[in-house]
Design a protein around this motif. Structure first.
Motif, short mmCIF file in Angstrom:
data_model
loop_
_atom_site.label_atom_id
_atom_site.label_comp_id
_atom_site.label_asym_id
_atom_site.label_seq_id
_atom_site.Cartn_x
_atom_site.Cartn_y
_atom_site.Cartn_z
N ALA A 4 -24.16 -40.05 58.21
CA ALA A 4 -25.38 -39.33 58.55
C ALA A 4 -25.03 -38.20 59.52
O ALA A 4 -24.31 -38.43 60.50
CB ALA A 4 -26.40 -40.27 59.18
N VAL A 5 -25.52 -37.01 59.23
CA VAL A 5 -25.18 -35.83 60.03
C VAL A 5 -26.46 -35.17 60.52
O VAL A 5 -27.33 -34.82 59.72
CB VAL A 5 -24.35 -34.82 59.20
CG1 VAL A 5 -23.91 -33.65 60.06
CG2 VAL A 5 -23.17 -35.49 58.54
N ARG A 70 -33.15 -40.09 54.35
CA ARG A 70 -33.38 -41.37 53.66
C ARG A 70 -32.03 -41.96 53.27
O ARG A 70 -31.02 -41.27 53.27
CB ARG A 70 -34.28 -41.20 52.46
CG ARG A 70 -33.77 -40.18 51.44
CD ARG A 70 -34.75 -39.90 50.35
NE ARG A 70 -35.83 -39.09 50.89
CZ ARG A 70 -36.82 -38.59 50.19
NH1 ARG A 70 -36.88 -38.81 48.91
NH2 ARG A 70 -37.76 -37.87 50.75
N ASP A 71 -32.04 -43.23 52.91
CA ASP A 71 -30.79 -43.92 52.61
C ASP A 71 -30.16 -43.51 51.28
O ASP A 71 -28.94 -43.55 51.14
CB ASP A 71 -31.01 -45.44 52.60
CG ASP A 71 -31.16 -45.98 54.01
OD1 ASP A 71 -30.36 -45.60 54.88
OD2 ASP A 71 -32.08 -46.78 54.25
N ALA A 89 -26.32 -46.07 57.62
CA ALA A 89 -25.09 -45.30 57.43
C ALA A 89 -23.94 -46.00 58.13
O ALA A 89 -24.13 -46.79 59.05
CB ALA A 89 -25.28 -43.90 58.00
N ASP A 90 -22.72 -45.69 57.67
CA ASP A 90 -21.52 -46.23 58.30
C ASP A 90 -21.18 -45.49 59.58
O ASP A 90 -20.53 -46.03 60.47
CB ASP A 90 -20.33 -46.13 57.33
CG ASP A 90 -20.58 -46.90 56.06
OD1 ASP A 90 -20.90 -48.10 56.15
OD2 ASP A 90 -20.46 -46.31 54.97
N MET A 91 -21.59 -44.22 59.65
CA MET A 91 -21.23 -43.38 60.79
C MET A 91 -22.31 -42.32 60.98
O MET A 91 -22.90 -41.86 60.01
CB MET A 91 -19.88 -42.71 60.52
CG MET A 91 -19.40 -41.81 61.61
SD MET A 91 -17.81 -41.09 61.19
CE MET A 91 -16.80 -42.54 61.14
N PHE A 92 -22.52 -41.94 62.24
CA PHE A 92 -23.47 -40.89 62.58
C PHE A 92 -22.73 -39.80 63.33
O PHE A 92 -22.00 -40.09 64.28
CB PHE A 92 -24.60 -41.44 63.46
CG PHE A 92 -25.50 -42.39 62.74
CD1 PHE A 92 -26.71 -41.97 62.23
CD2 PHE A 92 -25.14 -43.72 62.59
CE1 PHE A 92 -27.55 -42.86 61.57
CE2 PHE A 92 -25.96 -44.61 61.93
CZ PHE A 92 -27.17 -44.19 61.41
N ILE A 93 -22.93 -38.56 62.91
CA ILE A 93 -22.36 -37.41 63.62
C ILE A 93 -23.55 -36.68 64.24
O ILE A 93 -24.40 -36.15 63.53
CB ILE A 93 -21.58 -36.48 62.68
CG1 ILE A 93 -20.43 -37.24 62.01
CG2 ILE A 93 -21.06 -35.26 63.45
CD1 ILE A 93 -19.69 -36.44 60.95
#
Length: 146
Positions: A4-5, A70-71, A89-93
């Motif tokens: 997710a960005v 959304r997913d 999400a696996d990661m958020f930036i």
């Protein structure tokens, strides 16, 4: 990996509701992540027309997100009984990370090499110690040369 960005302050500088200037290497890094087969979700507080502008701004620069706020692309907030804005999400930036936003080169390296922020900090500290030691040794050599 699903990543997710955030948009404002992460891809572009904060100038909400306007779209700010691109943060250096953000678009190039996002393209590389897409080429590496990661699924990118644009995760933004923007809604409606402002969100559409952000999505189009990225699209014009060659970044097509897998989903937006959304997913997965097919999820419909109006008809999905279990819809939640909290992404899985696996990661958020995001520029609001503890410690702030690393530069995009570091972000890519962390994802590509499965490194953590701590790994980069430890390496930087080790390099600083090594450089200090080398400078000290060079000073000693110059002092005793005749």
């Amino acid at each position: 990996m699903i990543i997710a960005v955030d948009f404002d302050g992460t891809i572009v500088t904060h100038e909400y509701p306007k779209i700010g200037r691109e943060i250096p290497f953000a678009i190039e890094t996002l393209k590389m992540l897409i080429n590496d087969h990661h699924r990118l979700i644009l995760w933004s507080v923007r809604e409606g027309h402002l969100l559409d502008e952000a999505v189009e701004w990225c699209r014009e620069r060659g970044v097509e997100f897998w989903a937006v706020n959304r997913d997965f692309p097919e999820e419909d907030p109006k008809t999905s009984p279990h819809y939640s804005r909290k992404l899985k999400a696996d990661m958020f930036i995001d520029d609001r990370n503890i410690g702030g936003l690393p530069d995009w080169g570091e972000i890519y390296r962390m994802i590509k090499n499965k490194e953590t922020w701590n790994d980069l900090l430890m390496e930087a500290e080790s390099n600083a110690i090594r450089n200090d030691h080398q400078q000290h040794e060079e000073k000693k050599k110059k002092w005793w040369q005749f």
